[in-house]
Design a protein around this motif. Structure first.
Motif, PDB file in Angstrom:
ATOM      1  N   ALA A   1      10.154 -20.281  17.891  1.00  0.00           N
ATOM      2  CA  ALA A   1      11.028 -19.125  18.004  1.00  0.00           C
ATOM      3  C   ALA A   1      11.676 -18.842  16.650  1.00  0.00           C
ATOM      4  O   ALA A   1      12.080 -19.750  15.933  1.00  0.00           O
ATOM      5  N   LEU A   2      11.771 -17.572  16.349  1.00  0.00           N
ATOM      6  CA  LEU A   2      12.382 -17.168  15.081  1.00  0.00           C
ATOM      7  C   LEU A   2      13.893 -17.076  15.166  1.00  0.00           C
ATOM      8  O   LEU A   2      14.578 -17.052  14.157  1.00  0.00           O
ATOM      9  N   GLY A   3      14.434 -16.966  16.387  1.00  0.00           N
ATOM     10  CA  GLY A   3      15.876 -16.806  16.532  1.00  0.00           C
ATOM     11  C   GLY A   3      16.313 -17.103  17.956  1.00  0.00           C
ATOM     12  O   GLY A   3      15.507 -17.437  18.814  1.00  0.00           O
ATOM     13  N   ASP A   4      17.614 -16.993  18.190  1.00  0.00           N
ATOM     14  CA  ASP A   4      18.184 -17.278  19.507  1.00  0.00           C
ATOM     15  C   ASP A   4      18.228 -16.056  20.408  1.00  0.00           C
ATOM     16  O   ASP A   4      18.177 -16.169  21.628  1.00  0.00           O
ATOM     17  N   ILE A   5      18.356 -14.878  19.808  1.00  0.00           N
ATOM     18  CA  ILE A   5      18.460 -13.624  20.561  1.00  0.00           C
ATOM     19  C   ILE A   5      17.445 -12.647  19.991  1.00  0.00           C
ATOM     20  O   ILE A   5      17.354 -12.473  18.775  1.00  0.00           O
ATOM     21  N   LEU A   6      16.699 -11.985  20.885  1.00  0.00           N
ATOM     22  CA  LEU A   6      15.724 -10.986  20.458  1.00  0.00           C
ATOM     23  C   LEU A   6      16.283  -9.597  20.721  1.00  0.00           C
ATOM     24  O   LEU A   6      16.527  -9.209  21.854  1.00  0.00           O
ATOM     25  N   ILE A   7      16.504  -8.863  19.636  1.00  0.00           N
ATOM     26  CA  ILE A   7      16.961  -7.473  19.702  1.00  0.00           C
ATOM     27  C   ILE A   7      15.775  -6.604  19.301  1.00  0.00           C
ATOM     28  O   ILE A   7      15.209  -6.777  18.220  1.00  0.00           O
ATOM     29  N   VAL A   8      15.403  -5.675  20.159  1.00  0.00           N
ATOM     30  CA  VAL A   8      14.286  -4.782  19.869  1.00  0.00           C
ATOM     31  C   VAL A   8      14.824  -3.378  19.644  1.00  0.00           C
ATOM     32  O   VAL A   8      15.534  -2.837  20.494  1.00  0.00           O
ATOM     33  N   GLY A   9      14.496  -2.820  18.500  1.00  0.00           N
ATOM     34  CA  GLY A   9      14.842  -1.435  18.206  1.00  0.00           C
ATOM     35  C   GLY A   9      13.660  -0.540  18.523  1.00  0.00           C
ATOM     36  O   GLY A   9      12.553  -0.785  18.049  1.00  0.00           O
ATOM     37  N   VAL A  10      13.899   0.472  19.353  1.00  0.00           N
ATOM     38  CA  VAL A  10      12.852   1.426  19.714  1.00  0.00           C
ATOM     39  C   VAL A  10      13.120   2.714  18.948  1.00  0.00           C
ATOM     40  O   VAL A  10      14.184   3.322  19.105  1.00  0.00           O
ATOM     41  N   ASN A  11      12.169   3.103  18.111  1.00  0.00           N
ATOM     42  CA  ASN A  11      12.344   4.318  17.315  1.00  0.00           C
ATOM     43  C   ASN A  11      12.440   5.542  18.213  1.00  0.00           C
ATOM     44  O   ASN A  11      11.629   5.722  19.124  1.00  0.00           O
ATOM     45  N   THR A  12      13.435   6.381  17.931  1.00  0.00           N
ATOM     46  CA  THR A  12      13.568   7.633  18.679  1.00  0.00           C
ATOM     47  C   THR A  12      12.413   8.562  18.300  1.00  0.00           C
ATOM     48  O   THR A  12      11.773   8.386  17.257  1.00  0.00           O
ATOM     49  N   ASP A  13      12.153   9.547  19.143  1.00  0.00           N
ATOM     50  CA  ASP A  13      11.099  10.517  18.851  1.00  0.00           C
ATOM     51  C   ASP A  13      11.369  11.225  17.534  1.00  0.00           C
ATOM     52  O   ASP A  13      10.458  11.466  16.739  1.00  0.00           O
ATOM     53  N   GLU A  14      12.635  11.570  17.279  1.00  0.00           N
ATOM     54  CA  GLU A  14      13.004  12.260  16.046  1.00  0.00           C
ATOM     55  C   GLU A  14      12.700  11.395  14.822  1.00  0.00           C
ATOM     56  O   GLU A  14      12.223  11.894  13.803  1.00  0.00           O
ATOM     57  N   LEU A  15      12.986  10.102  14.922  1.00  0.00           N
ATOM     58  CA  LEU A  15      12.703   9.198  13.804  1.00  0.00           C
ATOM     59  C   LEU A  15      11.202   9.111  13.562  1.00  0.00           C
ATOM     60  O   LEU A  15      10.740   9.248  12.431  1.00  0.00           O
ATOM     61  N   VAL A  16      10.425   8.902  14.617  1.00  0.00           N
ATOM     62  CA  VAL A  16       8.972   8.810  14.470  1.00  0.00           C
ATOM     63  C   VAL A  16       8.436  10.097  13.859  1.00  0.00           C
ATOM     64  O   VAL A  16       7.615  10.065  12.940  1.00  0.00           O
ATOM     65  N   ASN A  17       8.909  11.224  14.353  1.00  0.00           N
ATOM     66  CA  ASN A  17       8.430  12.513  13.871  1.00  0.00           C
ATOM     67  C   ASN A  17       8.795  12.757  12.405  1.00  0.00           C
ATOM     68  O   ASN A  17       8.187  13.590  11.743  1.00  0.00           O
TER      69      ASN A  17
ATOM     70  N   GLU B   1      12.252   7.821  25.895  1.00  0.00           N
ATOM     71  CA  GLU B   1      12.877   7.249  27.100  1.00  0.00           C
ATOM     72  C   GLU B   1      11.928   6.311  27.827  1.00  0.00           C
ATOM     73  O   GLU B   1      12.356   5.280  28.357  1.00  0.00           O
ATOM     74  N   GLU B   2      10.638   6.638  27.851  1.00  0.00           N
ATOM     75  CA  GLU B   2       9.652   5.771  28.505  1.00  0.00           C
ATOM     76  C   GLU B   2       9.432   4.496  27.693  1.00  0.00           C
ATOM     77  O   GLU B   2       9.329   3.406  28.262  1.00  0.00           O
ATOM     78  N   ARG B   3       9.356   4.626  26.364  1.00  0.00           N
ATOM     79  CA  ARG B   3       9.193   3.441  25.512  1.00  0.00           C
ATOM     80  C   ARG B   3      10.400   2.521  25.632  1.00  0.00           C
ATOM     81  O   ARG B   3      10.271   1.299  25.690  1.00  0.00           O
ATOM     82  N   LEU B   4      11.588   3.123  25.694  1.00  0.00           N
ATOM     83  CA  LEU B   4      12.820   2.348  25.852  1.00  0.00           C
ATOM     84  C   LEU B   4      12.800   1.596  27.183  1.00  0.00           C
ATOM     85  O   LEU B   4      13.098   0.399  27.242  1.00  0.00           O
ATOM     86  N   ALA B   5      12.418   2.298  28.251  1.00  0.00           N
ATOM     87  CA  ALA B   5      12.359   1.679  29.582  1.00  0.00           C
ATOM     88  C   ALA B   5      11.334   0.544  29.620  1.00  0.00           C
ATOM     89  O   ALA B   5      11.585  -0.506  30.234  1.00  0.00           O
ATOM     90  N   LEU B   6      10.203   0.723  28.952  1.00  0.00           N
ATOM     91  CA  LEU B   6       9.183  -0.336  28.903  1.00  0.00           C
ATOM     92  C   LEU B   6       9.729  -1.591  28.237  1.00  0.00           C
ATOM     93  O   LEU B   6       9.531  -2.709  28.723  1.00  0.00           O
ATOM     94  N   MET B   7      10.418  -1.424  27.109  1.00  0.00           N
ATOM     95  CA  MET B   7      10.971  -2.578  26.405  1.00  0.00           C
ATOM     96  C   MET B   7      12.040  -3.286  27.235  1.00  0.00           C
ATOM     97  O   MET B   7      12.140  -4.508  27.229  1.00  0.00           O
ATOM     98  N   LYS B   8      12.845  -2.499  27.956  1.00  0.00           N
ATOM     99  CA  LYS B   8      13.885  -3.088  28.806  1.00  0.00           C
ATOM    100  C   LYS B   8      13.284  -3.823  30.008  1.00  0.00           C
ATOM    101  O   LYS B   8      13.882  -4.763  30.523  1.00  0.00           O
ATOM    102  N   ALA B   9      12.099  -3.396  30.431  1.00  0.00           N
ATOM    103  CA  ALA B   9      11.473  -3.965  31.628  1.00  0.00           C
ATOM    104  C   ALA B   9      10.793  -5.307  31.373  1.00  0.00           C
ATOM    105  O   ALA B   9      10.635  -6.099  32.305  1.00  0.00           O
ATOM    106  N   ILE B  10      10.407  -5.575  30.135  1.00  0.00           N
ATOM    107  CA  ILE B  10       9.732  -6.848  29.879  1.00  0.00           C
ATOM    108  C   ILE B  10      10.746  -7.962  29.658  1.00  0.00           C
ATOM    109  O   ILE B  10      11.895  -7.713  29.305  1.00  0.00           O
ATOM    110  N   LYS B  11      10.320  -9.196  29.869  1.00  0.00           N
ATOM    111  CA  LYS B  11      11.230 -10.347  29.829  1.00  0.00           C
ATOM    112  C   LYS B  11      11.720 -10.714  28.433  1.00  0.00           C
ATOM    113  O   LYS B  11      12.803 -11.238  28.287  1.00  0.00           O
ATOM    114  N   GLY B  12      10.936 -10.464  27.405  1.00  0.00           N
ATOM    115  CA  GLY B  12      11.237 -10.939  26.061  1.00  0.00           C
ATOM    116  C   GLY B  12      12.552 -10.515  25.454  1.00  0.00           C
ATOM    117  O   GLY B  12      13.379 -11.352  25.067  1.00  0.00           O
ATOM    118  N   PRO B  13      12.805  -9.213  25.325  1.00  0.00           N
ATOM    119  CA  PRO B  13      14.013  -8.779  24.614  1.00  0.00           C
ATOM    120  C   PRO B  13      15.309  -9.089  25.369  1.00  0.00           C
ATOM    121  O   PRO B  13      15.393  -8.903  26.577  1.00  0.00           O
TER     122      PRO B  13
END
Length: 124
Positions: A1-17, A28-40
């Motif tokens: 493990a690289l750390g004790d807490i995993l923080i995942v930043g999901v790029n907003t559509d505006e940032l990606v664009n 919103e769907e990408r954010l929900a997917l990241m929240k749904a998995i166990k890792g973060p």
């Protein structure tokens, strides 16, 4: 493990664009997917490619990003953050997926167009 807490930043559509075309999967769907998995442990919107404010606010000391961004985040080292460039998965690219979908559609369209190559105006 690289750390004790995993923080995942999901790029907003505006940032990606701001650096490539709009994502296929909306923010919103990408954010929900990241929240749904166990890792973060924490999932946050990422609104900027400059991570200094987030590093100060969240007090993270390790930053992991794909190696397609090699060198672009080294400025964080000056702020006490270790930067790790994780191997980017070959073939895992929304840009490549968009190209495949477009090319498949174009082939179908060309095939349909050649099948119906009758000059409609001559039948008047």
């Amino acid at each position: 493990a690289l750390g004790d807490i995993l923080i995942v930043g999901v790029n907003t559509d505006e940032l990606v664009n701001s650096y490539k075309s709009m994502p296929i999967v909306p923010f919103e769907e990408r954010l929900a997917l990241m929240k749904a998995i166990k890792g973060p442990d924490i999932v946050i919107p990422q609104k900027s490619l400059n991570h200094i404010d987030q590093a100060k606010k969240l007090k993270f000391d390790i930053f992991v990003v794909g190696d397609d961004w090699v060198g672009r985040n080294d400025y964080l080292k000056e702020h006490g953050v270790d930067v790790i460039y994780f191997p980017y998965g070959d073939g895992v690219s929304s840009s490549n997926l968009k190209k495949k979908i477009y090319n498949s559609y174009k082939k179908l369209q060309d095939k349909a167009d050649s099948h119906f190559s009758i000059d409609i105006e001559s039948n008047q």
